[in-house]
Design a protein around this motif. Structure first.
Motif, PDB file in Angstrom:
ATOM      1  N   GLN A   1      47.889  -0.471 107.086  1.00  0.00           N
ATOM      2  CA  GLN A   1      49.142   0.033 106.529  1.00  0.00           C
ATOM      3  C   GLN A   1      49.216   1.554 106.582  1.00  0.00           C
ATOM      4  O   GLN A   1      50.245   2.127 106.949  1.00  0.00           O
ATOM      5  CB  GLN A   1      49.312  -0.437 105.077  1.00  0.00           C
ATOM      6  CG  GLN A   1      49.672  -1.879 104.930  1.00  0.00           C
ATOM      7  CD  GLN A   1      51.035  -2.189 105.529  1.00  0.00           C
ATOM      8  OE1 GLN A   1      51.960  -1.387 105.458  1.00  0.00           O
ATOM      9  NE2 GLN A   1      51.133  -3.346 106.153  1.00  0.00           N
ATOM     10  N   GLU A   2      48.136   2.197 106.197  1.00  0.00           N
ATOM     11  CA  GLU A   2      48.123   3.655 106.129  1.00  0.00           C
ATOM     12  C   GLU A   2      48.158   4.309 107.513  1.00  0.00           C
ATOM     13  O   GLU A   2      48.690   5.402 107.664  1.00  0.00           O
ATOM     14  CB  GLU A   2      46.891   4.141 105.362  1.00  0.00           C
ATOM     15  CG  GLU A   2      46.885   3.791 103.899  1.00  0.00           C
ATOM     16  CD  GLU A   2      47.859   4.623 103.095  1.00  0.00           C
ATOM     17  OE1 GLU A   2      48.048   5.805 103.430  1.00  0.00           O
ATOM     18  OE2 GLU A   2      48.422   4.075 102.139  1.00  0.00           O
ATOM     19  N   ILE A   3      47.577   3.650 108.489  1.00  0.00           N
ATOM     20  CA  ILE A   3      47.511   4.242 109.834  1.00  0.00           C
ATOM     21  C   ILE A   3      48.903   4.351 110.455  1.00  0.00           C
ATOM     22  O   ILE A   3      49.143   5.180 111.329  1.00  0.00           O
ATOM     23  CB  ILE A   3      46.525   3.459 110.746  1.00  0.00           C
ATOM     24  CG1 ILE A   3      45.962   4.352 111.857  1.00  0.00           C
ATOM     25  CG2 ILE A   3      47.177   2.269 111.391  1.00  0.00           C
ATOM     26  CD1 ILE A   3      44.816   5.165 111.441  1.00  0.00           C
ATOM     27  N   LYS A   4      49.839   3.536 109.956  1.00  0.00           N
ATOM     28  CA  LYS A   4      51.228   3.616 110.430  1.00  0.00           C
ATOM     29  C   LYS A   4      51.884   4.904 109.968  1.00  0.00           C
ATOM     30  O   LYS A   4      52.733   5.451 110.667  1.00  0.00           O
ATOM     31  CB  LYS A   4      52.029   2.414 109.917  1.00  0.00           C
ATOM     32  CG  LYS A   4      51.583   1.098 110.516  1.00  0.00           C
ATOM     33  CD  LYS A   4      52.341  -0.061 109.900  1.00  0.00           C
ATOM     34  CE  LYS A   4      51.815  -1.381 110.449  1.00  0.00           C
ATOM     35  NZ  LYS A   4      52.410  -2.532 109.748  1.00  0.00           N
ATOM     36  N   ASN A   5      51.489   5.396 108.791  1.00  0.00           N
ATOM     37  CA  ASN A   5      52.085   6.615 108.240  1.00  0.00           C
ATOM     38  C   ASN A   5      51.378   7.880 108.697  1.00  0.00           C
ATOM     39  O   ASN A   5      52.014   8.894 108.963  1.00  0.00           O
ATOM     40  CB  ASN A   5      52.048   6.563 106.700  1.00  0.00           C
ATOM     41  CG  ASN A   5      52.836   5.394 106.163  1.00  0.00           C
ATOM     42  OD1 ASN A   5      53.803   4.964 106.763  1.00  0.00           O
ATOM     43  ND2 ASN A   5      52.405   4.875 105.027  1.00  0.00           N
ATOM     44  N   THR A   6      50.062   7.828 108.741  1.00  0.00           N
ATOM     45  CA  THR A   6      49.291   9.011 109.115  1.00  0.00           C
ATOM     46  C   THR A   6      48.138   8.594 110.022  1.00  0.00           C
ATOM     47  O   THR A   6      47.597   7.506 109.883  1.00  0.00           O
ATOM     48  CB  THR A   6      48.756   9.748 107.874  1.00  0.00           C
ATOM     49  OG1 THR A   6      47.978  10.855 108.318  1.00  0.00           O
ATOM     50  CG2 THR A   6      47.903   8.856 107.000  1.00  0.00           C
ATOM     51  N   ARG A   7      47.758   9.454 110.914  1.00  0.00           N
ATOM     52  CA  ARG A   7      46.656   9.167 111.833  1.00  0.00           C
ATOM     53  C   ARG A   7      45.324   9.728 111.329  1.00  0.00           C
ATOM     54  O   ARG A   7      44.307   9.630 112.012  1.00  0.00           O
ATOM     55  CB  ARG A   7      46.948   9.762 113.219  1.00  0.00           C
ATOM     56  CG  ARG A   7      48.129   9.153 113.911  1.00  0.00           C
ATOM     57  CD  ARG A   7      47.729   7.832 114.454  1.00  0.00           C
ATOM     58  NE  ARG A   7      48.848   7.239 115.214  1.00  0.00           N
ATOM     59  CZ  ARG A   7      48.947   5.980 115.464  1.00  0.00           C
ATOM     60  NH1 ARG A   7      48.032   5.153 115.029  1.00  0.00           N
ATOM     61  NH2 ARG A   7      49.952   5.494 116.135  1.00  0.00           N
ATOM     62  N   ASP A   8      45.333  10.298 110.142  1.00  0.00           N
ATOM     63  CA  ASP A   8      44.126  10.920 109.592  1.00  0.00           C
ATOM     64  C   ASP A   8      43.269   9.863 108.889  1.00  0.00           C
ATOM     65  O   ASP A   8      43.431   9.594 107.701  1.00  0.00           O
ATOM     66  CB  ASP A   8      44.516  12.033 108.624  1.00  0.00           C
ATOM     67  CG  ASP A   8      43.319  12.844 108.169  1.00  0.00           C
ATOM     68  OD1 ASP A   8      42.228  12.681 108.760  1.00  0.00           O
ATOM     69  OD2 ASP A   8      43.482  13.640 107.227  1.00  0.00           O
ATOM     70  N   ILE A   9      42.347   9.279 109.637  1.00  0.00           N
ATOM     71  CA  ILE A   9      41.514   8.195 109.114  1.00  0.00           C
ATOM     72  C   ILE A   9      40.579   8.689 108.006  1.00  0.00           C
ATOM     73  O   ILE A   9      40.279   7.946 107.067  1.00  0.00           O
ATOM     74  CB  ILE A   9      40.725   7.499 110.251  1.00  0.00           C
ATOM     75  CG1 ILE A   9      40.054   6.214 109.764  1.00  0.00           C
ATOM     76  CG2 ILE A   9      39.695   8.400 110.847  1.00  0.00           C
ATOM     77  CD1 ILE A   9      40.979   5.093 109.524  1.00  0.00           C
ATOM     78  N   VAL A  10      40.162   9.947 108.090  1.00  0.00           N
ATOM     79  CA  VAL A  10      39.264  10.498 107.073  1.00  0.00           C
ATOM     80  C   VAL A  10      39.954  10.518 105.706  1.00  0.00           C
ATOM     81  O   VAL A  10      39.385  10.088 104.702  1.00  0.00           O
ATOM     82  CB  VAL A  10      38.767  11.905 107.471  1.00  0.00           C
ATOM     83  CG1 VAL A  10      38.006  12.562 106.340  1.00  0.00           C
ATOM     84  CG2 VAL A  10      37.907  11.832 108.720  1.00  0.00           C
ATOM     85  N   SER A  11      41.189  10.975 105.657  1.00  0.00           N
ATOM     86  CA  SER A  11      41.910  11.020 104.369  1.00  0.00           C
ATOM     87  C   SER A  11      42.215   9.605 103.864  1.00  0.00           C
ATOM     88  O   SER A  11      42.213   9.368 102.653  1.00  0.00           O
ATOM     89  CB  SER A  11      43.199  11.836 104.487  1.00  0.00           C
ATOM     90  OG  SER A  11      44.118  11.190 105.347  1.00  0.00           O
ATOM     91  N   ILE A  12      42.448   8.665 104.767  1.00  0.00           N
ATOM     92  CA  ILE A  12      42.684   7.269 104.365  1.00  0.00           C
ATOM     93  C   ILE A  12      41.434   6.719 103.688  1.00  0.00           C
ATOM     94  O   ILE A  12      41.506   6.102 102.622  1.00  0.00           O
ATOM     95  CB  ILE A  12      43.073   6.402 105.585  1.00  0.00           C
ATOM     96  CG1 ILE A  12      44.426   6.832 106.139  1.00  0.00           C
ATOM     97  CG2 ILE A  12      43.080   4.925 105.221  1.00  0.00           C
ATOM     98  CD1 ILE A  12      44.787   6.186 107.471  1.00  0.00           C
ATOM     99  N   ILE A  13      40.274   6.945 104.296  1.00  0.00           N
ATOM    100  CA  ILE A  13      39.012   6.459 103.722  1.00  0.00           C
ATOM    101  C   ILE A  13      38.712   7.176 102.407  1.00  0.00           C
ATOM    102  O   ILE A  13      38.277   6.545 101.441  1.00  0.00           O
ATOM    103  CB  ILE A  13      37.855   6.609 104.732  1.00  0.00           C
ATOM    104  CG1 ILE A  13      38.086   5.679 105.924  1.00  0.00           C
ATOM    105  CG2 ILE A  13      36.515   6.313 104.078  1.00  0.00           C
ATOM    106  CD1 ILE A  13      37.092   5.831 107.044  1.00  0.00           C
TER     107      ILE A  13
END
Length: 168
Positions: free
Chosen positions: A113-125
């Motif tokens: 879900q989050e990757i659709k909004n932002t490509r910053d995987i570090v901030s998602i984790i």
């Protein structure tokens, strides 16, 4: 620490140096120990287990001449101790692994879900770590530090191999 503890630790070091354990078993025990929150090597763990069991067997042998029935009980208690240590380690590993496997679907759904909004995987984790359980949190902190210090793909591959679960 008591004199007995010092004696057992000294004996454990002696046994550990002479112990020859198959590499597959060491890897398996090392994996189990990682989830047990103990800072000890696999070889030291096995040496400690063998040493304590041997000390109990020696005490049982010495008791045989005074209390034969008690010595048999002590001997069986030493064997139970040896196998209980191994089974406790494996049981703890399975529980921790179950915790991680139980939360992985939620983690994957959140990342999807989050990757659709932002490509910053570090901030998602980093945001997900705040809500995850203790066991997965520890693993995610490791993968996060790995991602910050090296390449993202390699860090995720190492994360996948540490968990031994395909296609994370």
């Amino acid at each position: 620490t008591s004199i007995l503890d010092i004696f057992i630790k000294t004996l454990t070091v002696f046994v550990g140096k002479r112990l020859n354990i198959p590499e597959e078993r060491l890897i398996k025990i090392k994996t189990y120990l990682r989830y047990y929150d103990v800072d000890i090597t696999a070889k030291d763990f096995v040496a400690n287990q063998i040493t304590k069991t041997s000390v109990l067997c020696i005490i049982a042998l010495l008791l045989y001449f005074i209390f034969p029935i008690l010595s048999m009980g002590m001997f069986f208690a030493s064997l139970i101790y040896y196998f209980k240590c191994s089974s406790d380690l494996e049981t703890n590993y399975k529980l921790k692994r179950g915790e991680i496997e139980g939360e992985l679907p939620r983690f994957c759904a959140t990342v999807t879900q989050e990757i659709k909004n932002t490509r910053d995987i570090v901030s998602i984790i980093e945001r997900y770590i705040e809500t995850s359980n203790k066991t997965l949190k520890k693993e995610l902190e490791i993968v996060l530090a790995d991602m910050k210090s090296s390449n993202y793909e390699a860090a995720l591959v190492r994360f996948e191999s540490r968990l031994s679960i395909g296609a994370v």
